[in-house]
Design an enzyme around this catalytic site. Sequence first.
Site, PDB file in Angstrom:
ATOM      1  N   CYS A  39      -9.073  13.693 -25.294  1.00 61.38           N
ATOM      2  CA  CYS A  39      -8.124  14.599 -24.717  1.00 61.38           C
ATOM      3  C   CYS A  39      -8.537  15.222 -23.318  1.00 61.38           C
ATOM      4  O   CYS A  39      -8.500  14.592 -22.380  1.00 61.38           O
ATOM      5  CB  CYS A  39      -7.762  15.870 -25.731  1.00 61.38           C
ATOM      6  SG  CYS A  39      -6.515  16.863 -25.318  1.00 61.38           S
ATOM      7  N   GLU A  59     -11.145  13.873 -33.926  1.00 60.24           N
ATOM      8  CA  GLU A  59     -12.200  14.632 -34.721  1.00 60.24           C
ATOM      9  C   GLU A  59     -11.809  15.972 -35.624  1.00 60.24           C
ATOM     10  O   GLU A  59     -12.263  16.555 -36.120  1.00 60.24           O
ATOM     11  CB  GLU A  59     -13.323  15.155 -33.506  1.00 60.24           C
ATOM     12  CG  GLU A  59     -12.718  16.459 -32.652  1.00 60.24           C
ATOM     13  CD  GLU A  59     -11.788  15.820 -31.531  1.00 60.24           C
ATOM     14  OE1 GLU A  59     -11.423  14.919 -31.611  1.00 60.24           O
ATOM     15  OE2 GLU A  59     -11.666  16.591 -30.699  1.00 60.24           O
ATOM     16  N   HIS A  96      -7.006  13.834 -31.073  1.00 61.24           N
ATOM     17  CA  HIS A  96      -8.120  14.445 -31.337  1.00 61.24           C
ATOM     18  C   HIS A  96      -8.637  13.917 -33.012  1.00 61.24           C
ATOM     19  O   HIS A  96      -8.428  14.725 -33.688  1.00 61.24           O
ATOM     20  CB  HIS A  96      -8.168  15.993 -31.735  1.00 61.24           C
ATOM     21  CG  HIS A  96      -7.915  16.600 -30.219  1.00 61.24           C
ATOM     22  ND1 HIS A  96      -9.001  17.134 -29.550  1.00 61.24           N
ATOM     23  CD2 HIS A  96      -6.770  17.146 -29.550  1.00 61.24           C
ATOM     24  CE1 HIS A  96      -8.636  17.730 -28.450  1.00 61.24           C
ATOM     25  NE2 HIS A  96      -7.292  17.690 -28.264  1.00 61.24           N
TER      26      HIS A  96
HETATM   27  N1  LIG Z   1      -6.799  19.618 -26.338  1.00 64.70           N
HETATM   28  C1  LIG Z   1      -7.213  19.333 -24.781  1.00 64.70           C
HETATM   29  O1  LIG Z   1      -8.493  18.821 -24.753  1.00 64.70           O
HETATM   30  C2  LIG Z   1      -6.382  19.895 -23.917  1.00 64.70           C
HETATM   31  C3  LIG Z   1      -6.679  19.044 -22.572  1.00 64.70           C
HETATM   32  C4  LIG Z   1      -6.142  19.973 -21.495  1.00 64.70           C
HETATM   33  N2  LIG Z   1      -4.677  20.250 -21.701  1.00 64.70           N
HETATM   34  C5  LIG Z   1      -6.782  19.706 -20.081  1.00 64.70           C
HETATM   35  O2  LIG Z   1      -5.868  19.238 -19.359  1.00 64.70           O
HETATM   36  O3  LIG Z   1      -8.038  19.722 -20.036  1.00 64.70           O
END
Ligand SMILES: NC(=O)CC[C@H](N)C(=O)O
Length: 244
Positions: free
Chosen positions: A94, A221, A219
């Site tokens: 992410c 995790e 994610h």
């Molecule tokens: N759950 C997340 O890691 C969100 C990422 C976040 N929107 C970003 O751009 O960094």
Amino acid sequence: MVNKPIAVGVLALQGGVVEHLNLLRKASAHIQSADNLQFTFNEVRTPPQLAQCDALILPGGESTTMAIVASRLGLLEPLRTFVKVQHKPVWGTCAGLVMLAEEAAATKQGGQELIGGLNVRVLRNRYGTQMQSFVAGLDLSFLGDSGKDDPFRAVFIRAPIVEKIITEGEVDGSKGSKVEVLGVFRAEGQQARLEQGGEAEKGDIVAVRQGNVFGTSFHPELTNDIRIHVWWLRQVVDALGHGK
Ligand SMILES: NC(=O)CC[C@H](N)C(=O)O
């Protein structure tokens, strides 16, 4: 013969650190006894701690915050070296995927610092706000038969997607490797149009690998599913030439 332990770090400036450490420990139990391997798993906050690592996870969280903190701690350049010069195995989930992209769209004015290594442009927050978080089953054939028979329940929270694979030029981190698409998500509307014989929509790219660099929009995790962590640890073992 017992090899020297493989040191895996999780960048611990902000975000889902403990969750990764827990799943890494569970995943490692599946491979270490079979292959006579030892692992250590540690939080990384400083350049000397990073230097101890053979491989690194960049967790989810907020990439702009992570970049600011990394920069203050003098970690941005060591991280770039780790990924793009030393070519050590890294996995970004992410926000971690955002950090590993060469380019990011939908960033704050003036942009944000990235580590790079993946020759892609990501679009941040593709599916909206935290309230619009969702879970979707993904077919991940890189996981082998289990990936096809048992969809991975992927958690998307303000997730980025890879909106473009940058084909022109090479990045330092790529070692000449190509970007491989390892996971695609089709929202229901896209899937329905496809089933009705409409334009074959490709869907959103949500997992990619380029050489030593792996990234997922979602994610793993935050689930109890250790399959991707096991797969990645095996990649790390192979990259280091252990277990041979
Ligand atoms: N759950 C997340 O890691 C969100 C990422 C976040 N929107 C970003 O751009 O960094």
